[in-house]
Design a protein around this motif. Structure first.
Motif, short mmCIF file in Angstrom:
data_model
loop_
_atom_site.label_atom_id
_atom_site.label_comp_id
_atom_site.label_asym_id
_atom_site.label_seq_id
_atom_site.Cartn_x
_atom_site.Cartn_y
_atom_site.Cartn_z
N GLY A 34 0.83 -1.19 0.00
CA GLY A 34 0.00 0.00 0.00
C GLY A 34 0.86 1.25 0.00
N PRO A 35 0.25 2.43 -0.11
CA PRO A 35 1.01 3.69 -0.17
C PRO A 35 1.65 4.03 1.16
N GLU A 36 2.79 4.72 1.09
CA GLU A 36 3.46 5.15 2.31
C GLU A 36 2.86 6.46 2.83
N VAL A 37 2.33 7.30 1.95
CA VAL A 37 1.58 8.48 2.36
C VAL A 37 0.11 8.06 2.40
N GLU A 38 -0.48 8.07 3.58
CA GLU A 38 -1.77 7.45 3.79
C GLU A 38 -2.78 8.43 4.37
N ALA A 39 -4.05 8.25 4.02
CA ALA A 39 -5.11 9.03 4.64
C ALA A 39 -5.24 8.64 6.10
N GLU A 40 -5.55 9.63 6.94
CA GLU A 40 -5.64 9.38 8.38
C GLU A 40 -6.73 8.35 8.69
N PRO A 52 13.73 6.90 12.73
CA PRO A 52 12.45 7.47 12.28
C PRO A 52 11.85 6.74 11.08
N VAL A 53 12.66 5.99 10.35
CA VAL A 53 12.17 5.20 9.22
C VAL A 53 12.62 3.76 9.43
N PHE A 54 11.68 2.87 9.54
CA PHE A 54 12.05 1.48 9.75
C PHE A 54 11.11 0.57 8.95
N THR A 55 11.41 -0.69 8.97
CA THR A 55 10.67 -1.67 8.18
C THR A 55 9.83 -2.55 9.10
N VAL A 90 -0.91 11.46 6.32
CA VAL A 90 0.21 11.20 7.21
C VAL A 90 1.17 10.22 6.53
N LEU A 91 2.42 10.23 6.98
CA LEU A 91 3.32 9.13 6.65
C LEU A 91 2.92 7.97 7.55
N ARG A 92 2.57 6.85 6.95
CA ARG A 92 1.99 5.76 7.74
C ARG A 92 2.90 5.38 8.90
N VAL A 138 7.77 2.22 7.40
CA VAL A 138 6.87 3.03 8.21
C VAL A 138 7.67 4.15 8.86
N PHE A 139 6.95 5.14 9.39
CA PHE A 139 7.61 6.37 9.83
C PHE A 139 7.09 6.77 11.21
#
Length: 379
Positions: free
Chosen positions: A147-153, A235-238, A195-197, A223-224
């Protein structure tokens, strides 16, 4: 018409005088012997044995001599030219031998050194471990979902039963790409915050909206979080999450799935345990632990056999899990009276630290090939 000059003395021809032939020969031999290299020898050969050399010009004068004089002059010039040719050949062989010997020294190759100075590349261990986990669950019949990394809240929080006043929905924990606008937020509208998921759980929501039950998906991805980069945080991990929705699923199915996963990753004999916990999107919820892969619990209560990996507790925390909250099923249009499901998630960086004794999470993100290369090109 005059008769041939049979009394012509060849000594009177300057170029054919014996002393001139000997001088030209000696000069040529001296120059050849002093040639420092093959390039200089080629120039000397052209000057003393070429078509415009003194001996070559003298050879041309022989044709004008009377028959009785030609033989002696030809013999004298021929011997001189042969001596020069022989000297050129001998000097060339000497210079070529010296050149070959010098090349063997100057251009020597140490066959004990690596044959390829360009180091082999390596896949990042996070990638290989993520794919290994995917393979485990694909073999069990699961599907990999993205799925997208920039996600709707709505996908990131609301559909997962995370209330509006939850601390995770503040800027202290979440990166907002588009802040909330006035009015009720909507999934598709312009007022919906982005948001960044913060987890890959939104992929589970999208999977339930796009598929009819039963649904078995595994959701890996970046994820962020607004964490500082240090030895244990980034701040950025898998993250990788699993979702199973079907009729009649229970906590026993979850426990069996977890046991199979840790045995596939850490070896036979590994087992898990569940500790009661709370997550908004699962009910009941639990923290998942696995038995220490170093001491296998033998260090508990034994001061003579301490274990640094688990601090002699015998267990290592992996992540969270539980049965999917009925509110989450309802938000995705799934009948909670008919279907049940379980989910769990954990960070792949944390799993990598366990499997390979990596002590500093910063090593995974700084791009230093000295960290990546020892893991090789595993496919």
């Amino acid at each position: 018409m005059s008769a041939p000059n049979k009394s012509y003395d060849p000594v009177e021809v300057e170029a054919l005088k014996p002393e001139m032939i000997d001088a030209a020969r000696d000069e040529a031999l001296a120059a050849i012997a002093a040639a420092p290299d093959l390039e200089a020898l080629r120039e000397i050969k052209a000057a003393h044995a070429g078509d415009r050399s003194p001996l070559a010009l003298a050879n041309r004068e022989i044709g004008a001599l009377p028959p009785q004089a030609k033989a002696e002059a030809g013999k004298r010039v021929g011997q001189a030219r042969a001596a020069v040719g022989k000297a050129v050949k001998a000097r060339q062989e000497e210079l070529e031998a010296a050149r070959d010997e010098r090349v063997l020294v100057e251009e020597a190759v140490d066959v004990t050194l690596p044959y390829d100075r360009v180091p082999a590349g390596a896949r990042h261990p996070l990638t290989t471990l993520s794919e290994r986990i995917e393979d485990i669950f694909v073999a069990m019949g699961y599907e990999v979902a993205e799925g997208p990394e920039v996600e709707a809240e709505w996908f990131n929080f609301d559909a997962l039963n995370i209330p509006p006043d939850h601390p995770a929905r503040t800027e202290q924990d979440t990166f907002f790409v588009r802040a909330p606008a006035g009015g009720e937020p909507s999934v598709e509208g312009e007022s919906s915050p982005l948001v960044l998921r913060t987890h890959t759980s939104p992929v589970q929501i999208r999977s339930l909206l796009e598929r009819e039950p039963p649904v078995y998906v595994i959701c890996p991805g970046r994820v962020f979080r607004t964490d500082e980069l240090d030895a244990t945080h980034t701040p950025v991990f898998t993250q990788v999450e699993l979702l199973a929705i079907d009729e009649g699923l229970t906590m026993a199915d979850l426990k069996g799935t977890l046991d199979h996963m840790v045995q596939s990753l850490f070896g036979e004999g590994m087992r898990t345990r569940l500790r009661p916990y709370h997550f908004p999107f699962t009910e009941p919820s639990a923290e998942m632990d696995m038995v220490c892969y170093v001491c296998h619990g033998a260090s508990v209560g034994d001061p003579d056999r301490p274990c640094r990996t688990c601090s002699s507790e015998g267990w290592i925390e992996l992540g969270g899990c539980g049965m999917v909250n009925p509110r989450v099923l309802t938000a995705c249009g799934v009948d909670p009276e008919r279907y049940s499901g379980f989910a769990f998630g954990f960070g792949i960086e944390r799993m990598l630290m366990f499997r390979h004794n990596v002590e500093d999470m910063r090593d995974m993100v700084e791009g230093d090939v000295r960290f990546t290369r020892p893991f090789g090109m595993e496919i």
